[in-house]
Design an enzyme around this catalytic site. Structure first.
Site, PDB file in Angstrom:
ATOM      1  N   CYS A   1       0.834  -1.189   0.000  1.00 40.81           N
ATOM      2  CA  CYS A   1       0.000   0.000   0.000  1.00 40.81           C
ATOM      3  C   CYS A   1       0.871   1.241   0.000  1.00 40.81           C
ATOM      4  O   CYS A   1       2.084   1.177  -0.197  1.00 40.81           O
ATOM      5  CB  CYS A   1      -0.902   0.005   1.235  1.00 40.81           C
ATOM      6  SG  CYS A   1      -1.875  -1.507   1.445  1.00 40.81           S
TER       7      CYS A   1
ATOM      8  N   ARG B   1      -4.847   1.525  -0.568  1.00 37.15           N
ATOM      9  CA  ARG B   1      -4.805   0.089  -0.298  1.00 37.15           C
ATOM     10  C   ARG B   1      -4.705  -0.757  -1.561  1.00 37.15           C
ATOM     11  O   ARG B   1      -5.460  -0.555  -2.512  1.00 37.15           O
ATOM     12  CB  ARG B   1      -6.066  -0.334   0.472  1.00 37.15           C
ATOM     13  CG  ARG B   1      -6.035  -1.795   0.913  1.00 37.15           C
ATOM     14  CD  ARG B   1      -7.339  -2.196   1.584  1.00 37.15           C
ATOM     15  NE  ARG B   1      -7.275  -3.579   2.078  1.00 37.15           N
ATOM     16  CZ  ARG B   1      -8.323  -4.279   2.463  1.00 37.15           C
ATOM     17  NH1 ARG B   1      -9.537  -3.745   2.429  1.00 37.15           N
ATOM     18  NH2 ARG B   1      -8.187  -5.522   2.901  1.00 37.15           N
ATOM     19  N   LEU B   2      -3.741  -1.669  -1.557  1.00 37.07           N
ATOM     20  CA  LEU B   2      -3.684  -2.780  -2.505  1.00 37.07           C
ATOM     21  C   LEU B   2      -4.055  -4.014  -1.700  1.00 37.07           C
ATOM     22  O   LEU B   2      -3.288  -4.480  -0.863  1.00 37.07           O
ATOM     23  CB  LEU B   2      -2.286  -2.925  -3.110  1.00 37.07           C
ATOM     24  CG  LEU B   2      -2.096  -4.079  -4.094  1.00 37.07           C
ATOM     25  CD1 LEU B   2      -2.966  -3.902  -5.332  1.00 37.07           C
ATOM     26  CD2 LEU B   2      -0.629  -4.201  -4.514  1.00 37.07           C
TER      27      LEU B   2
ATOM     28  N   ILE C   1      -4.482  -7.496  -0.284  1.00 37.97           N
ATOM     29  CA  ILE C   1      -3.765  -8.770  -0.368  1.00 37.97           C
ATOM     30  C   ILE C   1      -4.357  -9.785   0.607  1.00 37.97           C
ATOM     31  O   ILE C   1      -4.590 -10.933   0.253  1.00 37.97           O
ATOM     32  CB  ILE C   1      -2.260  -8.576  -0.059  1.00 37.97           C
ATOM     33  CG1 ILE C   1      -1.634  -7.538  -1.001  1.00 37.97           C
ATOM     34  CG2 ILE C   1      -1.521  -9.910  -0.144  1.00 37.97           C
ATOM     35  CD1 ILE C   1      -1.597  -7.930  -2.449  1.00 37.97           C
TER      36      ILE C   1
ATOM     37  N   GLY D   1       2.923  -2.751   3.716  1.00 40.70           N
ATOM     38  CA  GLY D   1       3.781  -3.925   3.799  1.00 40.70           C
ATOM     39  C   GLY D   1       3.030  -5.190   4.141  1.00 40.70           C
ATOM     40  O   GLY D   1       1.805  -5.269   4.002  1.00 40.70           O
TER      41      GLY D   1
ATOM     42  N   ASP E   1      -3.170  -8.390   9.085  1.00 48.38           N
ATOM     43  CA  ASP E   1      -1.966  -8.180   9.889  1.00 48.38           C
ATOM     44  C   ASP E   1      -1.949  -6.771  10.474  1.00 48.38           C
ATOM     45  O   ASP E   1      -1.273  -6.514  11.474  1.00 48.38           O
ATOM     46  CB  ASP E   1      -0.703  -8.444   9.059  1.00 48.38           C
ATOM     47  CG  ASP E   1      -0.654  -7.650   7.762  1.00 48.38           C
ATOM     48  OD1 ASP E   1      -1.636  -6.982   7.406  1.00 48.38           O
ATOM     49  OD2 ASP E   1       0.392  -7.710   7.071  1.00 48.38           O
TER      50      ASP E   1
ATOM     51  N   ILE F   1      12.043 -11.837 -18.251  1.00 45.39           N
ATOM     52  CA  ILE F   1      12.250 -10.730 -19.177  1.00 45.39           C
ATOM     53  C   ILE F   1      13.506 -10.993 -19.992  1.00 45.39           C
ATOM     54  O   ILE F   1      14.500 -11.508 -19.469  1.00 45.39           O
ATOM     55  CB  ILE F   1      12.352  -9.385 -18.424  1.00 45.39           C
ATOM     56  CG1 ILE F   1      11.943  -8.227 -19.321  1.00 45.39           C
ATOM     57  CG2 ILE F   1      13.700  -9.170 -17.826  1.00 45.39           C
ATOM     58  CD1 ILE F   1      10.455  -8.089 -19.447  1.00 45.39           C
TER      59      ILE F   1
END
Length: 630
Positions: free
Chosen positions: A2, A52-53, A55, A79, A103, A291
């Protein structure tokens, strides 16, 4: 993964409505770090914003800023805490109850019970801000190795903080005045080392540190460091088993996710080991991404494909061809400071590829710094042995003159002789700095001009390397330079590159080899088992012979290199000539334009000796155009 930002409110600043706009703009600046949700917290003392991402616990219950059950503490956090489930169970046994599966809530409960000491219980990557509503104090902390970034501004009674520097500037009181010694640092290191930033009064919270402030009094403290002073006494087989099991557990912990998870795969030992261990912890094929380059000299995809076939992964590849110039300016803007490690380009593209398949990717970062994987460690080891063969007086008085004589001949062998003689004349700490600098002092002295030259005349960037080298609690030279890289190159370059490029694509990356338990154990392994003759990462390779083939383990290391000289002469040539060589370039304010032009013309003839200097100048110019031109 995040992003967070905030500031302490003072009576001398505008009212609530203006502060709310500041927060929203700060959050918008880092929306790429957390595209799934954004929320703010504002009271009479503080403003907090979080992007926020999602997870873990994808419900709205995981929204931040989050208030503790007692309502005393408010947290904004970036994190993952990998051992949070174990910590949660322990807290429940002590009478704590939880409303979410996050968490974040565990962090709040731990801080309420233990204060700053709770950091010692955490295994993870994090940057966090906790506001104590009763004591009116702000607590900031950053993980042990510096995987997650955290900036703060402190001047004239004002305090602000953010995950990225660009999220500080929407607060109007944040002044961005250039810091000249940091500019010089950048050109020699390719990045601005912690705790400096490119601006005065803006700082990075150093890895393994926490900060407490009420807006008037600020205290910083280091809560973790890595020690090389207690070598492990186990035999070779025991060390191999212990190391393998530690890394395996680190991988297992980092596979906890409520969203799709995969891995970066280069075909080198580090990423291959991570993928191999991941395959042992899941019944489904691991999603892997590699890659490549349209140049056999720099392409490793065939090695990645071999590992993918061995572990039956769901493998995906992308080749960097003609899209470097088109993408470079856009990619570079994600670095709020000058940044010149060219491998950020492939890191961006592999992150972009991975994000099409997964939201979380495991990577092999940290193996080289922990186990002496870079060629520079062997070169420095040889140079240091040679240094010990000559009296100091001879080295100091004779070798510099011989180096100058060698430099008068423009050929590859003479340049190598000049470099070797020059570094042998120096003490080990400064020699390590010089051989790993990306801007030669003679070039700097010829190019730097005006206020930059005046302001940095007596400043030596080597002081940063010296300070860390001499702080290491060991007399072993290799261990000292590993410690130095763990404190400088790793958090300042490698982790910045991976964080910004993955976050630019809203991708979370996790690094099992940087689990603090692995780092601490690696530091106890004798240096001779890391660099064993000419074999780099010897003990790591021995540990993974049980799952990886010999040609993967013992092939020549290529690293995440790019065809930089070729790029500058071809794909990037128009960008160089339209920006760096322009009469109104930012670089021309600090460096002699005629000197830059001379380096460029030499490069166009096929002379690659100034490739890194030219690239660093271009990187500086791209940053300047993005952040300094109004």
């Amino acid at each position: 993964m995040c992003g967070l930002a905030g500031f302490l409110r003072t009576t001398s600043t505008p009212g609530r409505e203006a502060h709310q706009r500041w927060l929203e703009n700060m959050g918008q600046a880092i929306i790429h770090r957390g595209p799934d949700a954004g929320s703010t917290w504002l009271d009479d003392s503080i403003g907090l914003v979080h992007r926020r991402l999602s997870i873990l616990d994808l419900s709205d219950a995981g929204t931040q800023p989050m208030v503790s059950a007692s309502e005393r503490y408010v947290i904004a956090y970036n994190g993952e805490i990998y051992n949070f489930q174990q910590l949660r169970d322990e807290l429940i046994s002590q009478g704590c109850s939880f409303r979410t599966r996050t968490d974040t809530e565990v962090l709040l409960a731990l801080y309420e019970l233990y204060g700053p000491e709770c950091l010692h219980q955490l295994n993870g990557m994090f940057a966090l801000a906790i506001w104590d509503r009763t004591a009116k104090k702000l607590f900031l902390a950053r993980d042990r190795l510096g995987k997650k970034p955290l900036y703060f501004y402190e001047a004239d009674g004002q305090f602000a903080f953010a995950s990225e520097l660009k999220a500080l500037t929407p607060a109007p009181f944040v002044k961005t005045e250039l810091r000249y010694d940091a500019i010089k640092d950048f050109f020699f290191y390719q990045y601005v080392p912690d705790p400096k930033t490119i601006y005065k009064n803006v700082h990075k919270l150093a890895p393994g540190h926490w900060l407490m402030t009420d807006g008037t009094d600020t205290k910083q403290e280091q809560y973790w460091d890595v020690s090389f002073s207690a070598p492990v006494s186990a035999n070779l087989d025991e060390i191999q088993d212990n190391l393998y099991n530690l890394i395996d557990d680190a991988v297992r912990l980092r596979m906890i996710s409520d969203v799709p998870l995969g891995a970066f795969l280069s075909g080198g030992i580090d990423s291959s080991a991570v993928v191999g261990l991941m395959a042992g912890h899941t019944s489904k094929p691991v999603t892997t991404c590699a890659i490549g380059f349209d140049s056999k000299r720099f392409d490793e995809v065939h090695w990645a494909k071999k590992v993918a076939q061995q572990f039956k992964t769901d493998h995906h590849e992308f080749t960097v061809k003609d899209n470097v110039a088109d993408s470079l300016v856009d990619i570079a803007r994600y670095f709020d400071e000058p940044f010149a490690d060219p491998s950020f380009v492939p890191t961006y593209f592999v992150s972009q590829l991975a994000r099409q398949k997964v939201t979380v990717a495991l990577a092999g970062d940290g193996g080289d710094e922990n186990f002496a994987g870079y060629s520079k460690y062997y070169i420095d080891h040889v140079e240091n042995r040679l240094r010990g063969m000559f009296p100091a007086a001879l080295r100091h008085n004779l070798f510099p003159g011989l180096a100058r004589l060698a430099g008068m001949v423009n050929s590859g062998p003479s340049r190598k002789a000049r470099s070797l003689l020059g570094t042998l004349a120096l003490e080990p700490d400064e020699a390590f700095f010089v051989t790993n600098s990306f801007f030669r002092k003679d070039v700097w002295n010829d190019l730097a001009t005006g206020e930059l030259k005046r302001e940095t005349q007596g400043y030596d960037p080597a002081d940063i390397t010296r300070a860390h080298y001499n702080k290491a609690d060991t007399d072993d030279h290799l261990s000292r330079i590993l410690y130095t890289d763990i404190k400088t190159y790793l958090p300042g370059d490698i982790l910045v590159k991976v964080d910004r490029m993955s976050m630019a694509n809203s991708l979370e990356t996790r690094a099992p080899l940087l689990d603090y338990r692995v780092v601490e154990y690696a530091a106890q392994i004798p240096a001779a088992l890391k660099l064993h003759g000419k074999e780099k990462k010897y003990i790591l390779k021995k540990s993974f012979e049980r799952i990886l083939p010999q040609d993967i383990l013992y092939r020549k290391k290529m690293g995440f290199s790019v065809p930089l000289a070729q790029w500058l002469r071809h794909e990037l040539k128009p960008i160089v000539e339209n920006t760096l060589l322009a009469s109104n370039s930012g670089a021309s304010s600090f460096f002699e334009p005629s000197g830059i032009l001379k380096l460029w013309q030499s490069h166009l003839t096929g002379d690659d000796q100034y490739t890194q200097e030219l690239w660093s100048l271009l990187a500086f110019e791209l940053w300047w155009q993005q952040y300094q031109v109004s």
